[in-house]
Design an enzyme around this catalytic site. Structure first.
Site, PDB file in Angstrom:
ATOM      1  N   ASP A 210      39.736  38.005  42.751  1.00 26.06           N
ATOM      2  CA  ASP A 210      39.819  37.458  41.319  1.00 26.06           C
ATOM      3  C   ASP A 210      40.591  38.037  40.599  1.00 26.06           C
ATOM      4  O   ASP A 210      40.712  39.362  40.491  1.00 26.06           O
ATOM      5  CB  ASP A 210      38.432  37.314  40.948  1.00 26.06           C
ATOM      6  CG  ASP A 210      38.435  36.695  39.554  1.00 26.06           C
ATOM      7  OD1 ASP A 210      38.102  35.451  39.546  1.00 26.06           O
ATOM      8  OD2 ASP A 210      38.319  37.314  38.324  1.00 26.06           O
ATOM      9  N   GLU A 261      44.112  35.712  43.715  1.00 24.69           N
ATOM     10  CA  GLU A 261      44.417  34.711  42.795  1.00 24.69           C
ATOM     11  C   GLU A 261      45.297  35.337  41.508  1.00 24.69           C
ATOM     12  O   GLU A 261      45.010  36.333  40.821  1.00 24.69           O
ATOM     13  CB  GLU A 261      42.996  34.525  41.897  1.00 24.69           C
ATOM     14  CG  GLU A 261      43.266  33.386  40.997  1.00 24.69           C
ATOM     15  CD  GLU A 261      42.344  33.749  39.505  1.00 24.69           C
ATOM     16  OE1 GLU A 261      42.375  32.734  38.819  1.00 24.69           O
ATOM     17  OE2 GLU A 261      41.791  34.616  39.494  1.00 24.69           O
TER      18      GLU A 261
HETATM   19  C1  NOJ Z   1      39.447  33.832  37.356  1.00 22.11           C
HETATM   20  C2  NOJ Z   1      38.146  32.627  38.059  1.00 22.11           C
HETATM   21  O1  NOJ Z   1      38.675  31.770  38.725  1.00 22.11           O
HETATM   22  C3  NOJ Z   1      37.691  32.262  36.758  1.00 22.11           C
HETATM   23  O2  NOJ Z   1      36.627  31.280  36.976  1.00 22.11           O
HETATM   24  C4  NOJ Z   1      36.887  33.558  36.011  1.00 22.11           C
HETATM   25  O3  NOJ Z   1      36.455  32.838  34.600  1.00 22.11           O
HETATM   26  C5  NOJ Z   1      37.913  34.641  35.667  1.00 22.11           C
HETATM   27  N1  NOJ Z   1      38.744  34.724  36.711  1.00 22.11           N
HETATM   28  C6  NOJ Z   1      37.167  35.601  35.056  1.00 22.11           C
HETATM   29  O4  NOJ Z   1      36.530  36.092  36.014  1.00 22.11           O
END
Ligand code: NOJ
Length: 541
Positions: A210, A261
């Site tokens: 993430d 991500e």
């Molecule tokens: C990316 C995640 O996909 C999202 O859902 C989340 O709110 C943020 N990171 C913070 O963790």
């Protein structure tokens, strides 16, 4: 599953994202859980995907739907138990499905024991595991920097010392309940190395990381400027972390993958994360946000492949996830691009057109070289639910923007499985709790049961495409060539006589010579390809 088969599986896998709260509810409390996922694993194996990525399932106060983790080595009771998770991994493997878990290393929950210890005592060693700083100005009443959170608002919250006086501020790039870890501290690094091993030891095949570009911060905490290096996005020191993790992943048998991500506008900087000693793959958000035009799509595909080639990493193709407006809705609008900054409610939307384009888009994305990511419910043609009463919305993006950003609840509505009325089989028969977000009554035509066996349904299109993707040697990883085509038509040639044609023009176009029509996203018009339609062809070359 034999972990030896399909080595480097992550290069061409089709990976299905499960958002556990909204996939299937096994215990009748209106919230999805591991029992529900287990019951529907045969559905996913039958759909024809290769791997499942599960959004966070860990103990969490759910200030950001589980992306605020209080314990990285357990399962939240609302979802089930660690024993159930272990059993689920084994069952998935027996069905031929790989499992990817979600790791959130940038921040934790404010309920995490380290953060609680840090708050309880300003002299606690845990204080250094986060970013505590005095405020600026008289009495330190001003936040240490003017950084803006992706969730809207500032990135610092002031603490209160145990004696009741105002204390230091702590950094949270996201919600105040998500304090950022200090990745310069060896204890943070050691803890995450151990967490990664914990899940790899349990047999998971991959880890989705993430906010992967945000972990390292410039320790001098400068303001954000237009021209200088960014203080918390894509800071070079982050790459050392991924080199360490790659060594851990590589020390396990069975080809475990790290998937980042990473939202970065600069393709070269993006590709740096995919160097051979760092991450295996990263989500292609440029493709997700790309306009539905031939010129934009072709430029995006070319730029993606050009950026990935020098580092030898596979491209990925993503149309939706739990953070963005569902693509049936996006493609039904005059502006088909996606950006968080411009997301608004009440934009005129033609869902019929959006659905037609979504059908064409998935055949394009599954025909491109690399891995593909599907978000739960896109195989059912679900649209963004825009009329969720404001009082029921849960996303901090909605709340923190004062409602200017509708937030992400609309793409997180529980899935419709069967039946004519909510909860559409999401919860077991007789459950009294309602789904945690309300489902539209119109989804009665979009349930798995309603679509199964209907050759015109989105679900059967996905099943057919995924079945072909497994048997067509040309699909997945490999080379791509563009064939000459009429204006606003894309003609993608893969090896072994496979051509994918997408008509993004306003009129029908003739099909090129072919020996077999493998699949079409919409019916043909007298042997011509109608607008917003994709076709997969066998050609004799
Ligand atoms: C990316 C995640 O996909 C999202 O859902 C989340 O709110 C943020 N990171 C913070 O963790």
């Amino acid at each position: 599953m034999s972990t030896a088969d399909n080595e480097r599986w992550w290069r061409n896998a089709v990976i299905y994202q499960i958002y556990p709260r909204s996939f299937a509810d096994g215990d009748g409390d209106g919230i999805g859980d591991l029992t529900g996922i287990r019951e529907h694993l045969p559905y996913l194996a039958g759909l024809g995907v290769d791997a499942l990525w599960l959004s966070p399932w860990y103990p969490s106060p759910m200030a950001d739907a589980g992306y605020d983790i209080a314990d990285h080595r357990d399962i939240d009771p609302v979802f089930g138990t660690l024993a159930q998770a272990e059993e689920l991994i084994g069952y998935a493997h027996r069905l031929g499905l790989r499992i990817i878990v979600d790791l959130v290393p940038n921040h934790c929950s404010d309920a995490h024991p380290w953060f609680q210890a840090a708050l309880a005592d300003p002299a606690a060693p845990e204080r250094d595991l986060f970013w505590f700083r005095p405020g600026r100005g008289p009495d330190g009443a001003e936040q240490p920097t003017d950084w803006v959170s992706p969730f809207g608002g500032g990135t610092w919250t002031r603490t209160t010392d145990p004696d009741g006086s105002p204390g230091d501020w702590y950094l949270h790039l996201f919600a105040p309940q998500q304090p950022d870890f200090n990745w310069d501290h060896p204890r943070v690094r050691a803890e995450f190395a151990d967490i990664i091993r914990f899940w790899l030891d349990r047999g998971v095949d991959g880890i989705r990381i993430d906010s992967a570009a945000m972990l390292a911060k410039d320790p001098t905490l400068p303001q954000v400027t237009d021209d200088g290096p960014h203080p918390f996005v894509d800071v070079d020191a982050v790459h050392d972390i991924y080199r360490d993790w790659r060594r851990i992943a590589d020390s396990y048998p069975g080809d475990r993958a790290l998937i980042g991500e990473i939202w970065l506008p600069d393709q070269q900087r993006f590709a740096n994360y995919l160097r051979p000693d760092e991450l295996h793959a990263a989500f292609n958000f440029d493709f997700l946000g790309c306009a539905w035009t031939a010129v934009a799509l072709r430029a995006c595909v070319d730029a993606t492949l050009a950026a990935h080639a020098p580092v030898g990493a596979p491209a990925t193709w993503v149309l939706s996830n739990h953070d963005v407006t569902r693509h049936v809705t996006r493609y039904g609008r005059a502006d088909t691009t996606f950006s968080f900054a411009t997301r608004r409610e009440g934009v005129p939307t033609d869902l019929e057109l959006g659905t037609r384009r979504a059908r064409a888009a998935v055949l394009l994305s599954l025909a491109l070289p690399g891995a593909a990511y599907l978000y739960q419910g896109e195989e059912l043609g679900l649209w963004e639910v825009e009329d969720i009463p404001h009082a029921l919305r849960q996303d901090p993006m909605f709340v923190r923007s004062g409602g200017a950003d509708p937030g992400r609840d609309g793409c997180r509505v529980p899935l419709p499985w069967a039946g004519d009325a909510p909860p559409f089989g999401f919860s077991p028969d007789g459950a009294t709790a309602r789904p945690w977000l309300p489902q539209p009554a119109d989804w009665k035509d979009r349930t798995v049961r309603a679509q199964t066996g209907d050759p015109h349904s989105m679900l059967e299109l996905y099943r057919a495409a995924l079945a072909l993707r497994r048997t067509e040697p040309a699909l997945g990883d490999g080379e791509l060539a563009w064939l000459p085509a009429p204006d606003d038509v894309l003609a993608v040639r893969r090896a072994a006589g496979f051509t994918c044609l997408v008509n993004l023009s306003g009129g029908a176009v003739p099909l090129p010579e072919h020996t077999a029509l493998l699949l079409a996203s919409s019916p043909l018009d007298d042997d011509r390809l109608p607008p917003d339609t994709t076709v997969w062809l066998r050609t004799s070359d």
